[in-house]
Scaffold this active site. Structure first.
Site, PDB file in Angstrom:
ATOM      1  CB  CYS A 222     -57.753  10.207 -54.664  1.00 24.24           C
ATOM      2  SG  CYS A 222     -56.104  10.734 -55.075  1.00 24.24           S
TER       3      CYS A 222
ATOM      4  CD  GLU B 264     -55.097  16.570 -58.913  1.00 28.08           C
ATOM      5  OE1 GLU B 264     -55.723  15.516 -59.181  1.00 28.08           O
ATOM      6  OE2 GLU B 264     -54.254  17.056 -59.670  1.00 28.08           O
TER       7      GLU B 264
HETATM    8  P1  NAD Z   1     -64.605  15.894 -46.219  1.00 28.84           P
HETATM    9  O1  NAD Z   1     -65.322  16.035 -47.502  1.00 28.84           O
HETATM   10  O2  NAD Z   1     -65.242  16.485 -45.003  1.00 28.84           O
HETATM   11  O3  NAD Z   1     -63.145  16.537 -46.307  1.00 28.84           O
HETATM   12  C1  NAD Z   1     -62.218  16.234 -47.312  1.00 28.84           C
HETATM   13  C2  NAD Z   1     -61.047  17.204 -47.140  1.00 28.84           C
HETATM   14  O4  NAD Z   1     -61.482  18.518 -47.448  1.00 28.84           O
HETATM   15  C3  NAD Z   1     -60.523  17.301 -45.709  1.00 28.84           C
HETATM   16  O5  NAD Z   1     -59.122  17.432 -45.752  1.00 28.84           O
HETATM   17  C4  NAD Z   1     -61.158  18.558 -45.143  1.00 28.84           C
HETATM   18  O6  NAD Z   1     -60.335  19.193 -44.173  1.00 28.84           O
HETATM   19  C5  NAD Z   1     -61.247  19.422 -46.360  1.00 28.84           C
HETATM   20  N1  NAD Z   1     -62.373  20.345 -46.347  1.00 28.84           N
HETATM   21  C6  NAD Z   1     -63.647  20.080 -45.986  1.00 28.84           C
HETATM   22  N2  NAD Z   1     -64.422  21.166 -46.150  1.00 28.84           N
HETATM   23  C7  NAD Z   1     -63.611  22.149 -46.625  1.00 28.84           C
HETATM   24  C8  NAD Z   1     -63.813  23.501 -47.009  1.00 28.84           C
HETATM   25  N3  NAD Z   1     -65.045  24.065 -46.981  1.00 28.84           N
HETATM   26  N4  NAD Z   1     -62.738  24.210 -47.445  1.00 28.84           N
HETATM   27  C9  NAD Z   1     -61.507  23.646 -47.514  1.00 28.84           C
HETATM   28  N5  NAD Z   1     -61.259  22.383 -47.169  1.00 28.84           N
HETATM   29  C10 NAD Z   1     -62.297  21.633 -46.746  1.00 28.84           C
HETATM   30  O7  NAD Z   1     -64.376  14.365 -46.003  1.00 28.84           O
HETATM   31  P2  NAD Z   1     -63.439  13.503 -45.075  1.00 28.84           P
HETATM   32  O8  NAD Z   1     -64.288  12.732 -44.132  1.00 28.84           O
HETATM   33  O9  NAD Z   1     -62.287  14.236 -44.506  1.00 28.84           O
HETATM   34  O10 NAD Z   1     -62.894  12.511 -46.185  1.00 28.84           O
HETATM   35  C11 NAD Z   1     -63.811  11.626 -46.770  1.00 28.84           C
HETATM   36  C12 NAD Z   1     -63.905  11.781 -48.245  1.00 28.84           C
HETATM   37  O11 NAD Z   1     -63.066  12.781 -48.776  1.00 28.84           O
HETATM   38  C13 NAD Z   1     -63.447  10.494 -48.881  1.00 28.84           C
HETATM   39  O12 NAD Z   1     -64.539   9.646 -49.067  1.00 28.84           O
HETATM   40  C14 NAD Z   1     -62.854  10.925 -50.159  1.00 28.84           C
HETATM   41  O13 NAD Z   1     -63.837  10.952 -51.166  1.00 28.84           O
HETATM   42  C15 NAD Z   1     -62.451  12.349 -49.973  1.00 28.84           C
HETATM   43  N6  NAD Z   1     -61.004  12.549 -49.886  1.00 28.84           N
HETATM   44  C16 NAD Z   1     -60.331  12.606 -51.035  1.00 28.84           C
HETATM   45  C17 NAD Z   1     -58.963  12.788 -51.007  1.00 28.84           C
HETATM   46  C18 NAD Z   1     -58.170  12.839 -52.275  1.00 28.84           C
HETATM   47  O14 NAD Z   1     -56.978  12.573 -52.230  1.00 28.84           O
HETATM   48  N7  NAD Z   1     -58.759  13.220 -53.398  1.00 28.84           N
HETATM   49  C19 NAD Z   1     -58.318  12.920 -49.798  1.00 28.84           C
HETATM   50  C20 NAD Z   1     -59.043  12.864 -48.606  1.00 28.84           C
HETATM   51  C21 NAD Z   1     -60.410  12.704 -48.673  1.00 28.84           C
END
Ligand code: NAD
Length: 475
Positions: free
Chosen positions: A283, A249
């Site tokens: 999202c 997702e």
């Molecule tokens: P990010 O890409 O660093 O992290 C997104 C999420 O993934 C976080 O919860 C983080 O803990 C987790 N994550 C990161 N690297 C991981 C890995 N290697 N293995 C497992 N989990 C990992 O970004 P962020 O600054 O936390 O959020 C910003 C962006 O993330 C937003 O612009 C949005 O696009 C996306 N986001 C999407 C959703 C969603 O519901 N689809 C939710 C939160 C963030």
């Protein structure tokens, strides 16, 4: 009062990880620390794996009836404790209390729904060519590793736990380190409901280290991830090494198409309220607004009026209708989107700046006259920014709406049944709301296409995601 944080492994809470590492949890409304969260060391993760392996053996042999009763009991506890859980969520994530309360209650509904659906994981008997009885069976996939982000600290874990546990799988959940407390309290509801040890484990740590460690282990058979597209792609590659099943997702950039035959003010009221929910950190948040020329002025005026009327503040204050952004990264991202739009000639109708200098507050923002190639129109904003532009024809707006690699949610407003059917068919998106924003319910499939991911959570599809199909030919 905030949560008593910990790791939950093999049916017991641990206040510290075996390497003694931890991080602070910050309140985004005050920027002050709330608590210290223990990190799981590799040895803790290995114990969680062993516990989930044993838990699976127990849980898959527990009848669907008994599994359902435990899930329903957990959902009941979530309802009983919803006020405390919601307050913890507000403190660590920022959303207004009313939204947090609704999230906890909806999550309880999700668990209840899966509790029922798990009793209906029917197989079938297929008439054959010879004398063999041909049985199609549904079996739980096995140990699931689930990774959830910070924007819906209870709802996203509930979708994954509900589907996995109802199907008979055990789970290791790595919830967000930035918003752990509400999820800890939800897991406590499952523990208190009598879930056998090992069936649900909760860990925290450095996300990349935890996911890599768990995903490369043979015992894990299924990965479910909610988060950004780049991280989703990385995890999909890791999953491919072990040919593990995945549900992804990922992000979206949801177009909203307002046709001239719609009531522009009614459409603006509906979609603006949805836009600023959770400060836009959703999202399926509407993020690109295409309004047909004839009704553009009315739509923009009403939408801007709505944005100006939003009460920004600490989510625990009764009058607040939009809280802070969840972390400082989002503030920087908002500034970059607005600066880029302005450089390209956009007009900021309202907002466009940070509010105050303590807490991650950002103004509800409306931007017009933005070119299609600007950052805000091409990258997921994940914040309270609404870019609104005009369009002339159906074909033109479909082409523009479908021009990005995102395909999670889309919305349209029209009074014509023919246009409603045509736009529903034409949009490349996992979910389409037409004169409706109700694209996320426990009983309907939730998921994206294109780079927004694959697989669904919710609906019977959300249960199937945790079931393997086995065919038995029996003479
Ligand atoms: P990010 O890409 O660093 O992290 C997104 C999420 O993934 C976080 O919860 C983080 O803990 C987790 N994550 C990161 N690297 C991981 C890995 N290697 N293995 C497992 N989990 C990992 O970004 P962020 O600054 O936390 O959020 C910003 C962006 O993330 C937003 O612009 C949005 O696009 C996306 N986001 C999407 C959703 C969603 O519901 N689809 C939710 C939160 C963030």
């Amino acid at each position: 009062m905030y949560s008593d944080l910990g790791l939950y492994i093999d049916g017991a809470w641990r206040k510290t990880g075996s390497a003694g590492k931890s991080e602070e949890v910050i309140n985004p409304a005050t920027e002050k620390p709330l608590a210290v969260l223990p990190h799981a060391a590799k040895s803790d993760l290995d114990e969680a794996l062993e516990s989930a392996r044993k838990g699976f053996a127990v849980w898959k042999n527990t009848s669907a009836y008994d599994r359902s009763n435990i899930l329903r009991k957990a959902a009941g506890l979530m309802r009983e404790r919803h006020d405390a859980i919601a307050k913890i969520m507000v403190m660590e994530q920022g959303k207004p209390y009313a939204e947090a309360r609704m999230e906890v209650l909806t999550s309880a509904d999700i668990i209840d729904w899966y509790a029922e659906e798990g009793r209906r994981a029917y197989g079938r008997i297929v008439p054959g060519r010879g004398k063999a009885r041909q049985l199609v069976m549904q079996e739980p996939v096995g140990v699931v590793a689930a990774f959830t982000p910070w924007n819906f600290p209870v709802l996203t874990p509930a979708r994954k736990i509900g589907g996995a546990l109802a199907a008979g799988c055990s789970t290791i959940l790595k919830a967000s380190e930035e918003t752990p407390g509400a999820c800890v309290e939800m897991v406590r509801c499952f523990a208190d409901a009598g879930l056998p040890a090992g069936v649900l484990n909760l860990v925290f740590g450095v996300p990349a280290e935890v996911s890599e460690h768990l995903m490369l282990k043979d015992a894990v058979k299924k990965i479910s991830f909610t988060g950004s597209i780049p991280v989703g792609k990385h995890l999909a590659q890791l999953a491919a090494k072990g040919m593990k099943r995945t549900t992804m997702e990922l992000g979206g950039h949801s177009p909203v198409v307002v046709f001239a035959d719609a009531d522009p003010e009614k459409a603006a009221d509906t979609i603006a309220a949805f836009k600023y929910r959770n400060a836009g950190q959703v999202c399926i948040s509407p993020t690109r607004f295409y309004v047909q020329e004839d009704v553009y002025g009315k739509f923009v005026n009403r939408f801007t009026e709505y944005a100006k009327g939003i009460k920004v503040g600490d989510g625990l204050e009764k009058t607040t209708t939009m809280g802070p952004l969840a972390n400082a990264r989002r503030l920087d991202a908002m500034d970059a989107f607005v600066a880029d739009a302005k450089d390209r000639g956009a007009k900021v109708q309202t907002g466009g700046t940070r509010r105050g200098n303590q807490g991650y507050f950002y103004e509800p923002t409306v931007i017009t006259d933005v070119p299609d190639n600007s950052k805000i129109m091409t990258q997921e904003p994940f914040g309270p920014l609404a870019p609104i532009v005009t369009f002339k024809t159906f074909d033109e707006v479909v082409q523009r709406a479908n021009s990005l690699e995102f395909g999670l949610a889309a919305y349209a407003f029209t009074s014509s049944n023919a246009t409603a059917a045509a736009i529903g068919d034409a949009i490349e998106s996992g979910m389409v709301g037409i004169n409706s924003i109700a694209v996320s319910t426990p009983e309907t499939p939730f998921g994206g296409v294109k780079e927004s991911g694959h697989g669904s959570e919710g609906g019977s599809e959300g249960l199937s995601a945790y079931l393997n199909t086995k065919f038995i030919s029996q003479m």
